[in-house]
Design a protein around this motif. Structure first.
Motif, mmCIF file in Angstrom:
data_model
loop_
_atom_site.group_PDB
_atom_site.id
_atom_site.type_symbol
_atom_site.label_atom_id
_atom_site.label_comp_id
_atom_site.label_asym_id
_atom_site.label_seq_id
_atom_site.Cartn_x
_atom_site.Cartn_y
_atom_site.Cartn_z
ATOM 1 N N ILE A 96 -30.405 21.584 -25.367
ATOM 2 C CA ILE A 96 -31.093 22.265 -24.263
ATOM 3 C C ILE A 96 -30.568 21.881 -22.886
ATOM 4 O O ILE A 96 -30.882 22.544 -21.899
ATOM 5 N N ARG A 97 -29.787 20.822 -22.804
ATOM 6 C CA ARG A 97 -29.287 20.351 -21.511
ATOM 7 C C ARG A 97 -28.460 21.451 -20.840
ATOM 8 O O ARG A 97 -27.666 22.141 -21.472
ATOM 9 N N ILE A 106 -31.641 21.957 -16.571
ATOM 10 C CA ILE A 106 -32.546 21.221 -17.462
ATOM 11 C C ILE A 106 -31.938 19.852 -17.729
ATOM 12 O O ILE A 106 -30.828 19.736 -18.243
ATOM 13 N N GLU A 107 -32.672 18.803 -17.373
ATOM 14 C CA GLU A 107 -32.237 17.422 -17.591
ATOM 15 C C GLU A 107 -33.193 16.783 -18.600
ATOM 16 O O GLU A 107 -34.248 16.275 -18.241
ATOM 17 N N PRO A 108 -32.835 16.811 -19.895
ATOM 18 C CA PRO A 108 -33.737 16.223 -20.893
ATOM 19 C C PRO A 108 -33.544 14.716 -21.008
ATOM 20 O O PRO A 108 -32.426 14.208 -20.894
ATOM 21 N N ASN A 145 -39.205 13.810 -23.649
ATOM 22 C CA ASN A 145 -39.530 13.844 -25.074
ATOM 23 C C ASN A 145 -40.056 12.492 -25.510
ATOM 24 O O ASN A 145 -39.742 11.471 -24.902
ATOM 25 N N TRP A 171 -31.606 17.496 -29.962
ATOM 26 C CA TRP A 171 -32.265 18.612 -29.274
ATOM 27 C C TRP A 171 -31.995 18.531 -27.769
ATOM 28 O O TRP A 171 -31.747 19.548 -27.123
ATOM 29 N N CYS A 172 -32.027 17.315 -27.224
ATOM 30 C CA CYS A 172 -31.718 17.143 -25.798
ATOM 31 C C CYS A 172 -30.329 17.689 -25.477
ATOM 32 O O CYS A 172 -30.127 18.342 -24.449
ATOM 33 N N SER A 207 -35.415 20.975 -13.778
ATOM 34 C CA SER A 207 -36.552 20.379 -14.485
ATOM 35 C C SER A 207 -36.084 19.220 -15.351
ATOM 36 O O SER A 207 -34.988 19.253 -15.904
ATOM 37 N N VAL A 208 -36.939 18.232 -15.454
ATOM 38 C CA VAL A 208 -36.711 17.113 -16.359
ATOM 39 C C VAL A 208 -37.659 17.308 -17.532
ATOM 40 O O VAL A 208 -38.860 17.497 -17.347
ATOM 41 N N VAL A 209 -37.101 17.264 -18.742
ATOM 42 C CA VAL A 209 -37.888 17.422 -19.963
ATOM 43 C C VAL A 209 -38.008 16.043 -20.599
ATOM 44 O O VAL A 209 -36.994 15.416 -20.927
ATOM 45 N N LEU A 236 -26.857 11.616 -21.275
ATOM 46 C CA LEU A 236 -28.286 11.760 -20.964
ATOM 47 C C LEU A 236 -28.670 10.638 -20.007
ATOM 48 O O LEU A 236 -28.140 9.537 -20.068
#
Length: 176
Positions: free
Chosen positions: A32-33, A37-39, A14, A28-29, A10-12, A62
Motif C-alpha cells: 500500500i505504500r 501513504i506512509e504505512p 498497523n 501489506w505495508c 497519510s500515515v497508516v 518503512l
C-alpha cells in the motif's frame, strides 16, 4: 477521500495482535505504500525473530513501527521490550505507542504516559510518538517525543500546553 479533505499524506498505523501477523503486516505495508501513504509496520512482543523483522522493516524503507500495549499484552516499560526498543533505536525507526485510555481496557495503565516516559529516559535516542495521549492532569514528563491524538471528547489539562510547547503545528484540542 484525501484529496477532498485536503490531505496530502497519510500515515497508516498497523498493529500485530499476535506474532503470526507481523510478516503479513510488513508485506501489506509494502503493497500500500505510495507517495501519499506512509504505512508503519508492527512487531509483536512474542516475535522471537524481531531482529530480522526490524531489519526487514528498515531495509524496505518503512519509517517505523506501532505498539499497542493493551492489544499486544505488555506494559510499555516492561524490560522484555528493551531489546526491541534498542534495535529500533539503532535502526532509526520511529516507535509509535498507543498511549493512555482505551475504551476496551478501562483502568488499564500498560500504555500510561509515565511508562513511555520511562522508556524514553532509558532509550534517549529512540524516536517515539504517542498516539491518543491522555494526560489526565499529570503533565510535565520529559517525553522527548511527539504527541498526537491530543484531541479528546473531554478536556484534558495539559494537552493544549503540550501541543503548543512541543508540536506547534498540531491542532489544539478545541479545534478537533
Amino acid at each position: 477521500s484525501m484529496d477532498k479533505a485536503g490531505i496530502e499524506k497519510s500515515v497508516v498505523l498497523n498493529i500485530a495482535t499476535k506474532p503470526s501477523q507481523a510478516e503479513n503486516i510488513i508485506n501489506w505495508c509494502l503493497e500500500i505504500r505510495s507517495g501519499r501513504i506512509e504505512p508503519f509496520a508492527s512487531v509483536h512482543p512474542g516475535n522471537a525473530d524481531y531482529p530480522e523483522l526490524l531489519k526487514k522493516i528498515k531495509g524496505e524503507g518503512l519509517k517505523g513501527i506501532k505498539f499497542h500495549p493493551m492489544y499486544q499484552n505488555f506494559s510499555a516499560d516492561d524490560e522484555k521490550m528493551f531489546p526491541v526498543y534498542e534495535q529500533a533505536s539503532r535502526l532509526g525507526l520511529i516507535a509509535v505507542f498507543h498511549s493512555g485510555y482505551d475504551i476496551a481496557f478501562p483502568g488499564d495503565d500498560r500504555a500510561g504516559v509515565g511508562k513511555i516516559a520511562a522508556v524514553n529516559k532509558k532509550f534517549p535516542e529512540l524516536k517515539s510518538d504517542l498516539q491518543y495521549v491522555d494526560f489526565a492532569g499529570i503533565f510535565e514528563p520529559d517525553l522527548k517525543s511527539g504527541a498526537s491524538g491530543t484531541c479528546h471528547r473531554r478536556e484534558r489539562p495539559g494537552s493544549a500546553d503540550f501541543s503548543r510547547r512541543n508540536q506547534a503545528d498540531r491542532r489544539e484540542p478545541s479545534a478537533c
